[in-house]
Write a protein that holds these residues in place. Structure first.
Motif, PDB file in Angstrom:
ATOM      1  N   CYS A  45       0.876  -1.183   0.101  1.00 57.19           N
ATOM      2  CA  CYS A  45      -0.314   0.139   0.052  1.00 57.19           C
ATOM      3  C   CYS A  45       0.820   1.365  -0.088  1.00 57.19           C
ATOM      4  N   ALA A  46       2.013   1.318   0.789  1.00 54.03           N
ATOM      5  CA  ALA A  46       2.972   2.400   0.849  1.00 54.03           C
ATOM      6  C   ALA A  46       3.705   2.668  -0.610  1.00 54.03           C
ATOM      7  N   ASN A  47       3.592   1.474  -1.466  1.00 54.07           N
ATOM      8  CA  ASN A  47       4.081   1.830  -2.697  1.00 54.07           C
ATOM      9  C   ASN A  47       3.348   2.524  -3.716  1.00 54.07           C
ATOM     10  N   THR A  48       2.046   2.518  -3.214  1.00 56.65           N
ATOM     11  CA  THR A  48       1.106   3.263  -4.306  1.00 56.65           C
ATOM     12  C   THR A  48       1.314   4.695  -4.007  1.00 56.65           C
ATOM     13  N   GLY A  49       1.814   5.325  -2.984  1.00 63.34           N
ATOM     14  CA  GLY A  49       1.991   6.495  -2.772  1.00 63.34           C
ATOM     15  C   GLY A  49       1.291   7.267  -1.924  1.00 63.34           C
ATOM     16  N   ILE A  50       0.103   6.712  -1.454  1.00 60.73           N
ATOM     17  CA  ILE A  50      -0.649   7.149  -0.365  1.00 60.73           C
ATOM     18  C   ILE A  50      -0.035   7.122   1.031  1.00 60.73           C
ATOM     19  N   ALA A  51      -0.297   7.987   1.869  1.00 60.86           N
ATOM     20  CA  ALA A  51       0.196   7.743   3.487  1.00 60.86           C
ATOM     21  C   ALA A  51      -0.503   6.804   4.000  1.00 60.86           C
ATOM     22  N   VAL A  52       0.092   5.727   4.550  1.00 66.75           N
ATOM     23  CA  VAL A  52      -0.344   4.442   5.224  1.00 66.75           C
ATOM     24  C   VAL A  52      -0.358   4.577   6.852  1.00 66.75           C
ATOM     25  N   ASN A  53      -1.533   4.693   7.451  1.00 62.12           N
ATOM     26  CA  ASN A  53      -1.573   4.652   8.773  1.00 62.12           C
ATOM     27  C   ASN A  53      -2.112   3.251   9.200  1.00 62.12           C
ATOM     28  N   ALA A  54      -1.457   2.487   9.787  1.00 54.86           N
ATOM     29  CA  ALA A  54      -1.815   0.979  10.316  1.00 54.86           C
ATOM     30  C   ALA A  54      -2.192   0.917  11.487  1.00 54.86           C
ATOM     31  N   ILE A  55      -3.277   0.077  11.768  1.00 56.23           N
ATOM     32  CA  ILE A  55      -3.681  -0.213  12.844  1.00 56.23           C
ATOM     33  C   ILE A  55      -2.664  -1.166  13.674  1.00 56.23           C
ATOM     34  N   VAL A  56      -2.639  -1.032  14.976  1.00 53.18           N
ATOM     35  CA  VAL A  56      -1.667  -1.907  15.862  1.00 53.18           C
ATOM     36  C   VAL A  56      -2.822  -2.739  16.892  1.00 53.18           C
ATOM     37  N   ARG A  57      -3.094  -3.706  16.440  1.00 57.83           N
ATOM     38  CA  ARG A  57      -4.475  -4.274  17.175  1.00 57.83           C
ATOM     39  C   ARG A  57      -3.914  -5.895  17.119  1.00 57.83           C
ATOM     40  N   HIS A  58      -3.441  -6.474  17.875  1.00 59.39           N
ATOM     41  CA  HIS A  58      -2.869  -7.782  17.468  1.00 59.39           C
ATOM     42  C   HIS A  58      -3.880  -8.932  17.862  1.00 59.39           C
ATOM     43  N   LYS A  59      -4.990  -8.528  18.470  1.00 60.88           N
ATOM     44  CA  LYS A  59      -6.042  -9.443  18.815  1.00 60.88           C
ATOM     45  C   LYS A  59      -7.439  -8.982  18.945  1.00 60.88           C
ATOM     46  N   GLU A  60      -8.416  -9.843  18.871  1.00 64.84           N
ATOM     47  CA  GLU A  60      -9.623  -9.204  18.630  1.00 64.84           C
ATOM     48  C   GLU A  60     -10.219  -9.256  20.154  1.00 64.84           C
ATOM     49  N   GLY A  61     -11.450  -8.869  20.447  1.00 64.98           N
ATOM     50  CA  GLY A  61     -12.099  -9.045  21.707  1.00 64.98           C
ATOM     51  C   GLY A  61     -12.006  -7.860  22.553  1.00 64.98           C
ATOM     52  N   GLY A  62     -11.418  -6.860  22.367  1.00 62.00           N
ATOM     53  CA  GLY A  62     -11.397  -5.599  23.296  1.00 62.00           C
ATOM     54  C   GLY A  62      -9.986  -5.115  23.177  1.00 62.00           C
ATOM     55  N   PHE A  63      -9.727  -4.155  24.196  1.00 65.71           N
ATOM     56  CA  PHE A  63      -8.406  -3.165  24.233  1.00 65.71           C
ATOM     57  C   PHE A  63      -7.899  -3.349  25.542  1.00 65.71           C
ATOM     58  N   VAL A  64      -7.880  -4.069  26.438  1.00 67.14           N
ATOM     59  CA  VAL A  64      -7.252  -4.320  27.663  1.00 67.14           C
ATOM     60  C   VAL A  64      -5.923  -5.359  27.348  1.00 67.14           C
ATOM     61  N   TYR A  65      -4.504  -4.654  27.561  1.00 61.84           N
ATOM     62  CA  TYR A  65      -3.340  -5.274  27.169  1.00 61.84           C
ATOM     63  C   TYR A  65      -2.417  -5.211  28.608  1.00 61.84           C
ATOM     64  N   ASN A  66      -1.466  -6.114  28.282  1.00 60.40           N
ATOM     65  CA  ASN A  66      -0.482  -6.177  29.565  1.00 60.40           C
ATOM     66  C   ASN A  66       0.729  -5.806  28.852  1.00 60.40           C
ATOM     67  N   ALA A  67       1.803  -5.876  29.715  1.00 59.09           N
ATOM     68  CA  ALA A  67       3.179  -5.593  29.340  1.00 59.09           C
ATOM     69  C   ALA A  67       3.753  -6.480  28.011  1.00 59.09           C
ATOM     70  N   ASP A  68       3.336  -7.735  28.183  1.00 63.71           N
ATOM     71  CA  ASP A  68       3.570  -8.588  26.996  1.00 63.71           C
ATOM     72  C   ASP A  68       3.147  -8.194  25.534  1.00 63.71           C
ATOM     73  N   ASP A  69       1.690  -7.720  25.763  1.00 64.96           N
ATOM     74  CA  ASP A  69       1.200  -7.125  24.502  1.00 64.96           C
ATOM     75  C   ASP A  69       1.737  -5.871  24.018  1.00 64.96           C
ATOM     76  N   VAL A  70       2.253  -5.194  25.207  1.00 60.99           N
ATOM     77  CA  VAL A  70       2.977  -3.961  24.506  1.00 60.99           C
ATOM     78  C   VAL A  70       4.234  -4.215  23.792  1.00 60.99           C
ATOM     79  N   SER A  71       5.166  -5.282  24.344  1.00 63.61           N
ATOM     80  CA  SER A  71       6.091  -5.737  23.722  1.00 63.61           C
ATOM     81  C   SER A  71       5.895  -6.005  22.169  1.00 63.61           C
ATOM     82  N   VAL A  72       4.846  -6.750  21.756  1.00 67.82           N
ATOM     83  CA  VAL A  72       4.362  -7.201  20.632  1.00 67.82           C
ATOM     84  C   VAL A  72       3.964  -6.034  19.825  1.00 67.82           C
TER      85      VAL A  72
END
Length: 230
Positions: A45-72
């Motif tokens: 997508c970046a190669n198309t020339g558009i500015a790419v903002n990518a979501i950083v959410r490695h698992k579904e089901g909510g938004f409560v994470y721990n330190a291990d999640d932050v490392s990922v």
């Protein structure tokens, strides 16, 4: 007006370029609110020339994470930068639906790499949006993606208006979820300068064995919304 197209494909990025959108939010698994896209897709997508903002959410089901999640998430942020991404989109909540202090660490890390940072619709699950927006701003986020704490932006217009009027000079307020040609001008009347919307439709192809539905870019929706502001 700046337009951000939420997409899961290179075809979506190409359509964003075609109609003059400012950037895309790139996601996988849009059916569950979006997950971190693979790095090949980010680079494509970046190669198309558009500015790419990518979501950083490695698992579904909510938004409560721990330190291990932050490392990922840090590994993903680094990879997104290396693949040509211009920004990242994330949000971490506490179990009590407040803005987690872990966001500050991730926001600082992303900015140290030269990325812009958006707090995504995890915000729509907070209990007190008036205090939550202040915390998001203090942590250094550039942009807030929100539906005004409702499933669709038209139902959260009062919250969106409050956020824009009271904090629009401190952070970009970007409505998203249910933006369409029928309500885009109404949203713009709040004074916001950014609109976020997904533009895809069923390809009509058959699916089986739980492999999901094949979707395609809805170019008519992109054109119809952007044309309203010409």
């Amino acid at each position: 007006m700046n337009f951000e197209i939420c997409t899961d494909s290179v075809e979506g990025a190409l359509a964003a370029v075609k109609y003059g959108a400012k950037r895309i939010e790139l996601c996988a698994a849009l059916s569950v609110g979006g997950l971190t896209p693979n790095i090949g897709l980010v680079e494509g997508c970046a190669n198309t020339g558009i500015a790419v903002n990518a979501i950083v959410r490695h698992k579904e089901g909510g938004f409560v994470y721990n330190a291990d999640d932050v490392s990922v998430m840090k590994l993903d942020i680094k990879s997104i930068k290396e693949a040509g991404g211009k920004g990242v989109v994330f949000g971490i909540l506490t179990a009590d639906h407040e803005i987690s202090e872990l966001n500050k660490e991730l926001c600082s890390y992303a900015k140290s790499l030269g990325l812009e940072v958006t707090f995504h619709r995890a915000f729509d699950f907070v209990k007190d949006y008036k205090s939550a927006i202040k915390k998001v701003i203090e942590m250094g986020f550039d942009r807030l993606l929100t539906s005004g704490l409702k499933p669709k932006v038209v139902d959260g217009l009062d919250v969106i208006t409050y956020l824009q009027e009271n904090h629009g000079l401190e952070i970009e307020i970007q409505p998203g979820s249910g933006v369409n040609p029928q309500n885009a001008l109404k949203l713009a009347a709040t004074g916001i300068q950014n609109l976020h919307f997904t533009a895809r439709k069923s390809s009509g192809g058959e699916t089986s064995l739980g492999m999901g539905e094949l979707m395609e870019v809805d170019e008519d929706k992109i054109k119809d919304i952007i044309d309203l502001f010409k």
